[in-house]
Every structure is written in structure tokens, then in C-alpha cells.
Design a protein around this motif. Structure first.
Motif, PDB file in Angstrom:
ATOM      1  N   UNK A 182      44.234  37.115  42.374  1.00  0.00           N
ATOM      2  CA  UNK A 182      43.804  35.803  42.879  1.00  0.00           C
ATOM      3  C   UNK A 182      44.501  35.482  44.200  1.00  0.00           C
ATOM      4  N   UNK A 183      45.786  35.735  44.278  1.00  0.00           N
ATOM      5  CA  UNK A 183      46.526  35.426  45.506  1.00  0.00           C
ATOM      6  C   UNK A 183      46.017  36.258  46.681  1.00  0.00           C
ATOM      7  N   UNK A 184      45.662  37.518  46.444  1.00  0.00           N
ATOM      8  CA  UNK A 184      45.087  38.349  47.511  1.00  0.00           C
ATOM      9  C   UNK A 184      43.782  37.755  48.022  1.00  0.00           C
ATOM     10  N   UNK A 185      42.964  37.265  47.114  1.00  0.00           N
ATOM     11  CA  UNK A 185      41.692  36.658  47.520  1.00  0.00           C
ATOM     12  C   UNK A 185      41.949  35.400  48.345  1.00  0.00           C
ATOM     13  N   UNK A 186      42.817  34.555  47.863  1.00  0.00           N
ATOM     14  CA  UNK A 186      43.080  33.277  48.530  1.00  0.00           C
ATOM     15  C   UNK A 186      43.698  33.492  49.910  1.00  0.00           C
ATOM     16  N   UNK A 187      44.598  34.449  50.023  1.00  0.00           N
ATOM     17  CA  UNK A 187      45.334  34.656  51.275  1.00  0.00           C
ATOM     18  C   UNK A 187      44.560  35.462  52.317  1.00  0.00           C
ATOM     19  N   UNK A 188      43.643  36.289  51.881  1.00  0.00           N
ATOM     20  CA  UNK A 188      42.963  37.202  52.801  1.00  0.00           C
ATOM     21  C   UNK A 188      41.529  36.773  53.056  1.00  0.00           C
ATOM     22  N   UNK A 189      40.902  37.470  53.986  1.00  0.00           N
ATOM     23  CA  UNK A 189      39.507  37.173  54.330  1.00  0.00           C
ATOM     24  C   UNK A 189      38.618  37.421  53.114  1.00  0.00           C
ATOM     25  N   UNK A 190      37.761  36.456  52.841  1.00  0.00           N
ATOM     26  CA  UNK A 190      36.853  36.572  51.717  1.00  0.00           C
ATOM     27  C   UNK A 190      35.629  35.695  51.946  1.00  0.00           C
ATOM     28  N   UNK A 191      34.611  35.957  51.179  1.00  0.00           N
ATOM     29  CA  UNK A 191      33.410  35.129  51.204  1.00  0.00           C
ATOM     30  C   UNK A 191      33.158  34.629  49.791  1.00  0.00           C
ATOM     31  N   UNK A 243      42.420  28.860  37.218  1.00  0.00           N
ATOM     32  CA  UNK A 243      43.584  27.982  37.390  1.00  0.00           C
ATOM     33  C   UNK A 243      44.828  28.526  36.717  1.00  0.00           C
ATOM     34  N   UNK A 244      44.679  29.171  35.563  1.00  0.00           N
ATOM     35  CA  UNK A 244      45.834  29.796  34.928  1.00  0.00           C
ATOM     36  C   UNK A 244      46.398  30.889  35.832  1.00  0.00           C
ATOM     37  N   UNK A 245      45.501  31.740  36.323  1.00  0.00           N
ATOM     38  CA  UNK A 245      45.951  32.845  37.167  1.00  0.00           C
ATOM     39  C   UNK A 245      46.563  32.350  38.473  1.00  0.00           C
ATOM     40  N   UNK A 246      46.082  31.232  39.003  1.00  0.00           N
ATOM     41  CA  UNK A 246      46.717  30.613  40.180  1.00  0.00           C
ATOM     42  C   UNK A 246      48.125  30.137  39.833  1.00  0.00           C
ATOM     43  N   UNK A 247      48.268  29.528  38.666  1.00  0.00           N
ATOM     44  CA  UNK A 247      49.563  28.958  38.276  1.00  0.00           C
ATOM     45  C   UNK A 247      50.638  30.025  38.092  1.00  0.00           C
ATOM     46  N   UNK A 248      50.236  31.234  37.697  1.00  0.00           N
ATOM     47  CA  UNK A 248      51.210  32.315  37.524  1.00  0.00           C
ATOM     48  C   UNK A 248      51.251  33.238  38.747  1.00  0.00           C
ATOM     49  N   UNK A 249      50.550  32.808  39.806  1.00  0.00           N
ATOM     50  CA  UNK A 249      50.500  33.563  41.062  1.00  0.00           C
ATOM     51  C   UNK A 249      50.042  35.008  40.840  1.00  0.00           C
ATOM     52  N   UNK A 250      48.963  35.137  40.080  1.00  0.00           N
ATOM     53  CA  UNK A 250      48.344  36.429  39.803  1.00  0.00           C
ATOM     54  C   UNK A 250      48.024  37.138  41.122  1.00  0.00           C
ATOM     55  N   UNK A 251      48.377  38.398  41.225  1.00  0.00           N
ATOM     56  CA  UNK A 251      48.222  39.135  42.481  1.00  0.00           C
ATOM     57  C   UNK A 251      46.761  39.193  42.942  1.00  0.00           C
TER      58      UNK A 251
END
Length: 63
Positions: free
Chosen positions: A42-51, A32-40
Motif C-alpha cells: 500500500x505504501x508503495x502505491x501511495x508514494x509512487x506514480x499510480x493511476x 485502512x488496516x494495511x495503511x495503519x500498519x504501513x503495509x509495504x
């Protein structure tokens, strides 16, 4: 779930599917901290294909 348990789960999936899996184990607070600072990372995982293999808090579920 412990890191050792996750490592064993990943090894089994890699063997069954004959693929290599890159993964990371991070804590709920760190995520959640890394989401709040838009950590690259984490953002790559959230935005792209993942399992998602394990998500005990249902953080990554699709709605």
C-alpha cells in the motif's frame, strides 16, 4: 462494483492502450488496516506514480 466488472474494465483499458495493467481489488477495511500498519504494498502505491481506475470512497483522491 464487482470484481468481474473491474476485470472487464481493466481488459478494455489494456486493449485500448495496448498495455498490461497490474491491479488489486481490496476492501475499504483492508485498505485502512494495511495503511495503519504501513503495509509495504500500500505504501508503495501511495508514494509512487499510480493511476486509480475505481475509487468509490474517494480514498486515493489528490487534495
Amino acid at each position: 462494483m464487482s470484481a468481474v466488472t473491474i476485470k472487464n474494465l481493466v481488459k478494455k483499458i489494456e486493449k485500448d492502450r495496448k498495455i498490461e495493467i497490474n491491479y488489486a481489488v481490496i476492501s475499504y477495511d483492508d485498505f485502512y488496516y494495511r495503511m495503519s500498519v504501513k503495509d509495504r504494498f500500500i505504501m508503495d502505491i501511495v508514494r509512487n506514480k499510480h493511476s486509480v481506475l475505481v475509487d468509490t470512497e474517494n480514498i486515493m483522491r489528490k487534495e
